[in-house]
Design a protein around this motif. Structure first.
Motif, PDB file in Angstrom:
ATOM      1  N   PRO A  23       0.794  -1.232   0.000  1.00  0.00           N
ATOM      2  CA  PRO A  23       0.000   0.000   0.000  1.00  0.00           C
ATOM      3  C   PRO A  23       0.826   1.281   0.000  1.00  0.00           C
ATOM      4  N   ASP A  24       2.046   1.246   0.557  1.00  0.00           N
ATOM      5  CA  ASP A  24       2.863   2.462   0.592  1.00  0.00           C
ATOM      6  C   ASP A  24       3.649   2.687  -0.696  1.00  0.00           C
ATOM      7  N   GLY A  25       3.414   1.856  -1.697  1.00  0.00           N
ATOM      8  CA  GLY A  25       4.100   2.010  -2.979  1.00  0.00           C
ATOM      9  C   GLY A  25       5.337   1.148  -3.134  1.00  0.00           C
ATOM     10  N   THR A  26       5.802   0.528  -2.053  1.00  0.00           N
ATOM     11  CA  THR A  26       6.958  -0.362  -2.119  1.00  0.00           C
ATOM     12  C   THR A  26       6.604  -1.630  -2.886  1.00  0.00           C
ATOM     13  N   ARG A  27       7.554  -2.104  -3.675  1.00  0.00           N
ATOM     14  CA  ARG A  27       7.398  -3.378  -4.383  1.00  0.00           C
ATOM     15  C   ARG A  27       8.445  -4.350  -3.845  1.00  0.00           C
ATOM     16  N   LEU A  28       7.966  -5.475  -3.334  1.00  0.00           N
ATOM     17  CA  LEU A  28       8.843  -6.504  -2.785  1.00  0.00           C
ATOM     18  C   LEU A  28       9.013  -7.626  -3.793  1.00  0.00           C
ATOM     19  N   ARG A  29      10.254  -8.063  -3.980  1.00  0.00           N
ATOM     20  CA  ARG A  29      10.500  -9.230  -4.833  1.00  0.00           C
ATOM     21  C   ARG A  29      10.435 -10.489  -3.975  1.00  0.00           C
ATOM     22  N   LEU A  30       9.401 -11.297  -4.210  1.00  0.00           N
ATOM     23  CA  LEU A  30       9.229 -12.576  -3.530  1.00  0.00           C
ATOM     24  C   LEU A  30       9.666 -13.684  -4.470  1.00  0.00           C
ATOM     25  N   SER A  31      10.313 -14.704  -3.916  1.00  0.00           N
ATOM     26  CA  SER A  31      10.934 -15.720  -4.768  1.00  0.00           C
ATOM     27  C   SER A  31      10.637 -17.126  -4.267  1.00  0.00           C
ATOM     28  N   ASP A 106       6.964  -5.290   8.719  1.00  0.00           N
ATOM     29  CA  ASP A 106       5.778  -5.164   7.868  1.00  0.00           C
ATOM     30  C   ASP A 106       5.976  -5.884   6.532  1.00  0.00           C
ATOM     31  N   ASP A 107       7.198  -5.803   5.982  1.00  0.00           N
ATOM     32  CA  ASP A 107       7.499  -6.514   4.728  1.00  0.00           C
ATOM     33  C   ASP A 107       7.286  -8.013   4.903  1.00  0.00           C
ATOM     34  N   LEU A 108       7.810  -8.546   5.986  1.00  0.00           N
ATOM     35  CA  LEU A 108       7.686  -9.986   6.225  1.00  0.00           C
ATOM     36  C   LEU A 108       6.220 -10.368   6.425  1.00  0.00           C
ATOM     37  N   ALA A 109       5.473  -9.547   7.134  1.00  0.00           N
ATOM     38  CA  ALA A 109       4.053  -9.837   7.333  1.00  0.00           C
ATOM     39  C   ALA A 109       3.312  -9.869   5.999  1.00  0.00           C
ATOM     40  N   ALA A 110       3.627  -8.927   5.116  1.00  0.00           N
ATOM     41  CA  ALA A 110       2.960  -8.886   3.808  1.00  0.00           C
ATOM     42  C   ALA A 110       3.321 -10.106   2.968  1.00  0.00           C
ATOM     43  N   ALA A 111       4.598 -10.518   3.016  1.00  0.00           N
ATOM     44  CA  ALA A 111       5.022 -11.691   2.253  1.00  0.00           C
ATOM     45  C   ALA A 111       4.335 -12.948   2.774  1.00  0.00           C
ATOM     46  N   LEU A 112       4.253 -13.083   4.090  1.00  0.00           N
ATOM     47  CA  LEU A 112       3.601 -14.260   4.664  1.00  0.00           C
ATOM     48  C   LEU A 112       2.116 -14.296   4.305  1.00  0.00           C
ATOM     49  N   ASP A 113       1.481 -13.155   4.295  1.00  0.00           N
ATOM     50  CA  ASP A 113       0.078 -13.118   3.905  1.00  0.00           C
ATOM     51  C   ASP A 113      -0.099 -13.561   2.456  1.00  0.00           C
ATOM     52  N   TRP A 115       1.861 -15.652   0.829  1.00  0.00           N
ATOM     53  CA  TRP A 115       2.174 -17.077   0.689  1.00  0.00           C
ATOM     54  C   TRP A 115       1.242 -17.991   1.490  1.00  0.00           C
ATOM     55  N   ARG A 116       0.446 -17.422   2.370  1.00  0.00           N
ATOM     56  CA  ARG A 116      -0.257 -18.190   3.401  1.00  0.00           C
ATOM     57  C   ARG A 116      -0.996 -19.407   2.859  1.00  0.00           C
ATOM     58  N   ASP A 117      -1.761 -19.243   1.808  1.00  0.00           N
ATOM     59  CA  ASP A 117      -2.587 -20.344   1.307  1.00  0.00           C
ATOM     60  C   ASP A 117      -1.792 -21.377   0.520  1.00  0.00           C
ATOM     61  N   GLY A 118      -0.546 -21.050   0.159  1.00  0.00           N
ATOM     62  CA  GLY A 118       0.240 -21.972  -0.645  1.00  0.00           C
ATOM     63  C   GLY A 118       1.134 -22.895   0.146  1.00  0.00           C
ATOM     64  N   VAL A 119       1.249 -22.679   1.452  1.00  0.00           N
ATOM     65  CA  VAL A 119       2.102 -23.519   2.295  1.00  0.00           C
ATOM     66  C   VAL A 119       1.219 -24.546   2.990  1.00  0.00           C
ATOM     67  N   LYS A 120       1.402 -25.814   2.642  1.00  0.00           N
ATOM     68  CA  LYS A 120       0.536 -26.883   3.149  1.00  0.00           C
ATOM     69  C   LYS A 120       1.154 -27.643   4.313  1.00  0.00           C
ATOM     70  N   GLY A 121       2.482 -27.734   4.335  1.00  0.00           N
ATOM     71  CA  GLY A 121       3.152 -28.498   5.382  1.00  0.00           C
ATOM     72  C   GLY A 121       3.746 -27.581   6.447  1.00  0.00           C
ATOM     73  N   PRO A 122       4.592 -28.108   7.324  1.00  0.00           N
ATOM     74  CA  PRO A 122       5.237 -27.284   8.345  1.00  0.00           C
ATOM     75  C   PRO A 122       5.995 -26.125   7.718  1.00  0.00           C
ATOM     76  N   HIS A 144       2.632 -15.375  13.898  1.00  0.00           N
ATOM     77  CA  HIS A 144       3.459 -16.003  12.863  1.00  0.00           C
ATOM     78  C   HIS A 144       3.061 -17.452  12.665  1.00  0.00           C
ATOM     79  N   PRO A 145       3.430 -18.038  11.519  1.00  0.00           N
ATOM     80  CA  PRO A 145       3.057 -19.422  11.221  1.00  0.00           C
ATOM     81  C   PRO A 145       4.174 -20.438  11.448  1.00  0.00           C
ATOM     82  N   PHE A 146       5.311 -20.004  11.991  1.00  0.00           N
ATOM     83  CA  PHE A 146       6.511 -20.840  11.969  1.00  0.00           C
ATOM     84  C   PHE A 146       6.535 -21.878  13.082  1.00  0.00           C
ATOM     85  N   ALA A 147       6.967 -23.088  12.717  1.00  0.00           N
ATOM     86  CA  ALA A 147       7.146 -24.162  13.688  1.00  0.00           C
ATOM     87  C   ALA A 147       8.530 -24.125  14.322  1.00  0.00           C
ATOM     88  N   GLY A 148       9.458 -23.432  13.708  1.00  0.00           N
ATOM     89  CA  GLY A 148      10.817 -23.329  14.215  1.00  0.00           C
ATOM     90  C   GLY A 148      11.597 -22.333  13.391  1.00  0.00           C
TER      91      GLY A 148
END
Length: 327
Positions: A23-31, A106-113, A115-122, A144-148
């Motif tokens: 929303p602030d105009g930043t573009r994040l490269r997710l890989s 905030d960047d990490l939160a946006a990236a996790l959001d 990816w959220r539906d695409g991560v099926k396992g731990p 956060h969604p992390f197991a470790g």
């Protein structure tokens, strides 16, 4: 990236990138690492999110992505705002800048959001240096969604030699107050050029092949290169570190943590790793007497031990058994 890379290593696969607009105009490269192999990993296989250090880009972790894939893990990564393939923050794109480290959370939160539906396992995370610092803060302060989590040479203290830390902190704060936040900090500068610096005396790795590959990445794509840090970045880093230690945030990390510490590190302070390990609720500290700051791009002899520590942590602490150690 299929074929040979630094250290005489062959990887089979490539990074697939996606640009996420914030929303602030930043573009994040997710890989996402796309391996080439006889059989794809099952959708519910564990996923490892690799978080780069300052000035690094996802391509630096190509060999690691290949290693993790061999162990049966999906691999994701991202470039922080201001570096790699993400939006730069200043007209001079070579200045490594930050206004406040909360923006990285905030960047990490946006990236996790995203990816959220695409991560099926731990879901697991591995952060190097600045990436390790941001990861630990995120675990302590955000849902956060992390197991470790695995932190490699996490930036929990900065080696400011020859200046004492209190003086470096004061200079950074003064420079920002005087309007120099966007300027290179003392002893910083563009650093990167098309002709890589000499291997001798570098503070990253004792492996010449992998050192050369770090710079080859930027030669192939100068757009992902970054230079030294600004006064604003340095002040933000000191502020974030003090916030983390002085407000008892370490005690709020609620998952098992593997903390890999390079004792010969001249970039971050290894003594702070010992303090963090004492205060984290469930921390496995593995010190390495040999090896420089970038343990994940070190010589085979050192990397094999680092990967073995990761294998053991995943097995004993997370309960991920269905992977085979790299031979």
């Amino acid at each position: 990236m299929d074929g040979p890379m630094g250290g005489g290593v062959t990887v089979r696969g490539h990074w697939a990138h996606h640009m996420l607009a914030l929303p602030d105009g930043t573009r994040l490269r997710l890989s996402r690492w796309q391996p080439v192999g006889p059989a794809p990993l099952p959708d519910d296989a564990p996923t490892m999110l690799v978080l780069p250090g300052r000035a690094a880009q996802v391509e630096r972790y190509t060999e690691l992505a290949s290693d993790l894939t061999e162990r049966g893990l999906h691999v994701l990564s991202m470039d922080w705002r201001g570096q790699g393939g993400s939006s730069r923050l200043l007209p001079d794109a070579m200045v490594g800048h930050a206004v406040h480290f909360d923006a990285f959370l905030d960047d990490l939160a946006a990236a996790l959001d995203h990816w959220r539906d695409g991560v099926k396992g731990p879901f697991l995370a591995l952060g190097h240096s600045m990436g390790g610092h941001i990861l630990l803060r995120f675990l302590a302060e955000r849902p956060h969604p992390f197991a470790g989590a695995i932190t490699c040479a996490p930036m929990l203290g900065i080696n400011t030699a020859p200046l004492p830390e209190w003086l470096a902190r004061g200079l950074a704060r003064l420079a920002v107050r005087l309007g120099h936040a966007n300027d290179y900090a003392l002893l910083q500068g563009p650093r990167w050029a098309r002709h890589p610096p000499p291997f001798k005396g570098n503070r990253l790795t004792s492996d010449p092949g992998r050192f050369a590959e770090c710079y080859a990445v930027m030669t192939r794509d100068p757009g992902v290169a970054l230079g030294g840090a600004s006064w604003g970045w340095l002040d933000g880093a000191f502020t974030s570190i003090r916030h983390f230690f002085e407000q008892d945030r370490l005690e709020d990390v609620d998952v098992p943590v593997l903390l890999i510490s390079a004792r010969a590190d001249s970039i971050v302070r290894a003594d702070r790793h010992d303090e963090a390990a004492r205060r984290l609720a469930d921390c496995t500290l593995v010190p390495f007497a040999e090896g420089r700051h970038e343990l994940l791009i070190e010589t085979d002899a050192i990397r094999d031990k680092v990967l073995a520590a990761i294998d053991s942590f995943l097995d004993l602490k997370i309960g991920i058994h269905n992977f085979s150690a790299k031979s």
